[in-house]
Write a protein that holds these residues in place. Structure first.
Motif, PDB file in Angstrom:
ATOM      1  N   LEU A 233       0.833  -1.203   0.000  1.00  0.00           N
ATOM      2  CA  LEU A 233       0.000   0.000   0.000  1.00  0.00           C
ATOM      3  C   LEU A 233       0.869   1.255   0.000  1.00  0.00           C
ATOM      4  CD1 LEU A 233      -2.897   1.092   0.184  1.00  0.00           C
ATOM      5  CD2 LEU A 233      -2.587   1.196   2.657  1.00  0.00           C
ATOM      6  N   ALA A 234       1.851   1.274   0.883  1.00  0.00           N
ATOM      7  CA  ALA A 234       2.727   2.448   0.969  1.00  0.00           C
ATOM      8  C   ALA A 234       3.459   2.651  -0.354  1.00  0.00           C
ATOM      9  CB  ALA A 234       3.720   2.279   2.122  1.00  0.00           C
ATOM     10  N   ALA A 235       3.925   1.547  -0.956  1.00  0.00           N
ATOM     11  CA  ALA A 235       4.671   1.651  -2.211  1.00  0.00           C
ATOM     12  C   ALA A 235       3.798   2.260  -3.303  1.00  0.00           C
ATOM     13  CB  ALA A 235       5.181   0.277  -2.625  1.00  0.00           C
TER      14      ALA A 235
ATOM     15  N   ALA B  52       9.272   0.084   3.011  1.00  0.00           N
ATOM     16  CA  ALA B  52       8.801   1.003   1.964  1.00  0.00           C
ATOM     17  C   ALA B  52       9.670   2.255   1.897  1.00  0.00           C
ATOM     18  CB  ALA B  52       7.339   1.368   2.213  1.00  0.00           C
ATOM     19  N   SER B  53      10.141   2.706   3.061  1.00  0.00           N
ATOM     20  CA  SER B  53      10.959   3.923   3.070  1.00  0.00           C
ATOM     21  C   SER B  53      12.241   3.750   2.258  1.00  0.00           C
ATOM     22  CB  SER B  53      11.358   4.303   4.493  1.00  0.00           C
ATOM     23  OG  SER B  53      10.249   4.272   5.327  1.00  0.00           O
TER      24      SER B  53
ATOM     25  N   THR C 139       6.344  10.166   1.812  1.00  0.00           N
ATOM     26  CA  THR C 139       5.965  11.294   2.674  1.00  0.00           C
ATOM     27  C   THR C 139       5.490  10.735   4.009  1.00  0.00           C
ATOM     28  OG1 THR C 139       3.623  11.338   2.110  1.00  0.00           O
ATOM     29  CG2 THR C 139       5.113  12.491   0.616  1.00  0.00           C
ATOM     30  N   SER C 140       5.598  11.548   5.053  1.00  0.00           N
ATOM     31  CA  SER C 140       5.188  11.048   6.370  1.00  0.00           C
ATOM     32  C   SER C 140       3.684  10.752   6.366  1.00  0.00           C
ATOM     33  CB  SER C 140       5.536  12.061   7.452  1.00  0.00           C
ATOM     34  OG  SER C 140       5.011  13.314   7.119  1.00  0.00           O
ATOM     35  N   GLU C 141       2.953  11.527   5.585  1.00  0.00           N
ATOM     36  CA  GLU C 141       1.504  11.301   5.499  1.00  0.00           C
ATOM     37  C   GLU C 141       1.196   9.899   4.965  1.00  0.00           C
ATOM     38  OE1 GLU C 141      -1.478  13.826   3.058  1.00  0.00           O
ATOM     39  OE2 GLU C 141      -0.273  15.164   4.299  1.00  0.00           O
ATOM     40  N   ILE C 142       1.903   9.525   3.904  1.00  0.00           N
ATOM     41  CA  ILE C 142       1.692   8.205   3.293  1.00  0.00           C
ATOM     42  C   ILE C 142       2.079   7.107   4.272  1.00  0.00           C
ATOM     43  CG2 ILE C 142       2.605   6.619   1.554  1.00  0.00           C
ATOM     44  CD1 ILE C 142       2.725   9.001  -0.369  1.00  0.00           C
TER      45      ILE C 142
END
Ligand SMILES: Nc1ncnc2c1ncn2[C@@H]1O[C@H](COP(=O)(O)OP(=O)(O)OP(=O)(O)O)[C@@H](O)[C@H]1O
Ligand SMILES: [Mg+2]
Lengths: 388, 241
Positions: free
Chosen positions: A32-34, A325-326, A351-354
């Motif tokens: 999801l993050a990716a 993901a980071s 982004t930190s939001e994601i």
């Protein structure tokens, strides 16, 4: 309240199961993050291409630079519309490029892909101050020389300083420079002389789209009204930012949808995993739960405690997922932009939001997966304490 | 805990008529159903236990000892009859109220000790206090005091698996007294212990009865354990004799 260390230690005691379950959740959070990071990367790359005080004019009915075409002779008409900024010599800042696409060999024989070829005038280059040659020189006007964007240099056969690129049969171009353009999508293009490119593709006397610089973004409405007034000409004006946003819209929606679909699909598996793990934990600790009930802990307290344990478990997985993901931030991604049929290179943008929303998604999986087991735990009768 | 204040003067707790009744069962019945098969485990059972008594309950396996103990401790409800413990008619209490009542009135000692494996001795003992308003620092102190009473001051931070059976049961007893309940129920508390550990546990229960004035109801199969109680009751086929 049952202390948190009770849950933490139970997770630690069954560490193999904990880790396996957490990895399942982590995978979903990662996917999801990716996907969200990819969408964000695409959006940023394309929005860097647009300037807030620029407007674009295209042929009505076309939604990208490739399908639009405007006669050279009409550029002056557009340039004279109200609101267009003038340079020091009093000439309006308005430029038209020719844009075409070729299908070319990728370097080291990895197949073929599209490259956007942009024919520009010297004014066209000056119009975009972010464009800077970082290797070699600018192509000389009126020649077959071209420069390539930083992001695709060396990705394609011949796209290297001194290399040759075949635009059409017997119409080759010579690479004399590599340029960057503030990370915008221009960096995924090849730029050559306007007339040479137009000639190579049989587009003499035409440009694809006209860009103008406005005195201020607020003047757009007046400019658009003037340009669109003559219906016979069939022009369509748009702020440049909006143009690029639209250009990435379908692809962005596609990536997000793919990511979300895959994540949701996987998350069913991961939630079942969390559920099985928590059911196992409840079964193993049946008499222990009975003791807590006998001592007087309420059903609600037990429910909350087990739900909490499940959330802790999935948050652990979520942390692994966003950590993985980071690291994607370093990976470059190249894909087809379906609206321009060109290859565009962009990066995962963490982004930190994601990362936070992906983590929250992981936590929610813990709540859903742990809910039924927690109810079973809460239903444990206190007399279970008396059974061995 | 109010050890000093309630210390009995004569050191003996024979049932005494002057003591008020703390547990009263009238016409108690408990029926289980296994499918269509009816099982009357307890029938027309009357029982009165005076405050401060130490009673042993014996009887053949399956005679309903645990069932009776569960009902008295508020873990289970009778099918028929009245049950009054520590001044409360248990039948009138909602499930939540019953849970609260248990947490204030009953201390449990289990045959299998039933300590929480991931918690240390002192954390296990502290558990009943989490249901009270006692502040955290005070909770720890009281748990330590209870462990001192059972002679485990040097095992406070051990996990159950690092303790012997006898030590585990003493932690269990500390947990049963930390919140100062009036009544302690123990279902075969020495059932899994060797003779020496069993004797230690029984001595401890005796002390709790004498020094702390706890009413103790203990189910046991062990005649030596029953010896230590001041009253012995026998349950057979759902009836007391
Ligand atoms: N929840 C239940 N459902 C059905 N039957 C039950 C239930 N609990 C107990 N019984 C039955 O009731 C009877 C009495 O059980 P109980 O546990 O009270 O015996 P006990 O005297 O404690 O025996 P033991 O000495 O073996 O511990 C047994 O036949 C048992 O099978
Ligand atoms: Mg029993």
């Amino acid at each position: 309240m049952i202390p948190i260390r009770y849950n933490l230690r139970n997770l630690a005691v069954r560490r193999a199961t904990t880790l396996a379950t957490a990895l399942g959740v982590g995978l979903v959070v990662f996917v999801l993050a990716a996907a969200l990071m990819l969408t964000e990367g695409l959006r940023r790359t394309l929005s860097r291409s647009g300037q807030p005080d620029n407007a674009v004019v295209m042929r009505k009915g076309s939604d990208n630079e490739l399908s639009s075409s405007i006669a050279n002779t009409q550029v002056g008409q557009i340039a004279s519309a109200p609101g267009v900024k003038k340079d020091a010599d009093g000439r309006p800042l308005a430029v038209g490029d020719v844009v075409a696409v070729i299908f070319a060999d990728l370097a080291n024989g990895k197949g073929k892909s599209n490259i956007v070829i942009r024919g520009v005038t010297p004014e066209g280059i000056a119009f975009r101050p972010e464009v800077k040659v970082v290797e070699g020189t600018l192509p000389r006007p009126g020649t077959e020389e071209v420069m390539v964007g930083r992001k695709i240099a060396r990705r394609f056969e011949g796209l290297d300083l001194g290399g040759e690129l075949e635009l059409r049969k017997n119409r080759s171009a010579k690479v004399v420079g590599v340029f960057e353009a503030g990370g915008s999508s221009y960096e995924s293009e090849v730029w050559g002389d306007l007339d040479y490119v137009a000639g190579a593709f049989g587009r003499e006397g035409m440009v694809s789209m006209v860009r103008v610089r406005l005195e201020s973004p607020a003047l757009f409405d007046g400019f658009a009204a003037a340009v669109e007034q003559d219906k016979r000409l069939g022009f369509d004006a748009m702020p440049e930012l909006e143009f690029y946003e639209k250009a990435s819209e379908q692809t962005a929606v596609f990536i997000t949808a793919m990511g979300v679909i895959i994540a949701v699909f996987f998350s069913i598996g991961a939630m079942i995993g969390a559920m099985i793990t928590m059911y196992g934990a409840v079964a193993n600790r049946r008499s222990e739960i009975g003791v807590l009930r006998a001592l007087g802990f309420s059903r609600t307290t037990i429910l909350v405690s087990f739900l909490f344990e499940s959330v802790l478990l999935s948050l652990l997985g979520g942390l692994l997922g966003i950590a993985a993901a980071s690291t994607l931030g370093m990976v470059k991604f190249s894909m087809m932009n379906f609206q321009t049929f060109s290859e565009i290179v962009f990066a995962f943008e963490p982004t930190s939001e994601i990362l936070i929303s992906a983590l929250v998604f992981g936590g929610v999986m813990g709540v859903i997966g742990g809910f039924l087991p927690a109810i079973r735990a809460a239903r444990t009768a206190p007399i279970e304490a008396m059974r061995g | 805990m109010s050890a000093e204040a309630t210390k009995a003067d004569d050191g003996h707790t024979k049932p005494r008529a002057d003591k008020p009744t703390i547990i009263r069962c009238q016409d108690l019945g408990r029926t289980f159903w296994r499918g269509k098969e009816r099982l009357d485990v307890l029938e027309e059972l009357d029982l009165e236990i005076p405050e401060g008594s130490f009673e042993a309950l014996m009887g053949p396996s399956g005679s309903g000892k645990t069932t009776l103990l569960n009902i008295i401790a508020g873990l289970d409800r009778p099918t028929r009859g009245r049950i009054e413990v520590a001044g409360k008619s248990l039948g009138d209490l909602s499930e939540a109220a019953l849970a609260k009542w248990r947490s204030q009135t009953i201390g449990f000692v289990f045959q299998h000790f039933n300590l929480i494996p991931v918690l240390t001795a002192v954390e296990n003992v502290e558990l009943p206090l989490l249901l009270t308003k006692v502040p955290a620092s005070e909770r720890k102190k009281r748990a330590q005091t209870a462990l001192r009473v059972v002679g485990l001051e040097d095992r406070m931070d051990h996990r159950p698996q690092q303790l012997s059976g006898g030590q585990e049961q003493r932690v269990g007893i500390a947990r049963a007294i930390v919140h100062d309940p009036k009544i302690i129920v123990a279902d075969e508390p020495t059932g899994e212990l060797d003779r020496q550990s069993a004797d230690d546990v029984l001595t401890l229960l005796e002390r709790l009865n004498r020094e702390f004035d706890k009413t103790i109801l203990m189910v046991t199969h062990d005649p030596a354990a029953a010896e230590r109680a001041s009253v012995l009751r026998k349950l057979d086929k759902g009836r007391l004799s």
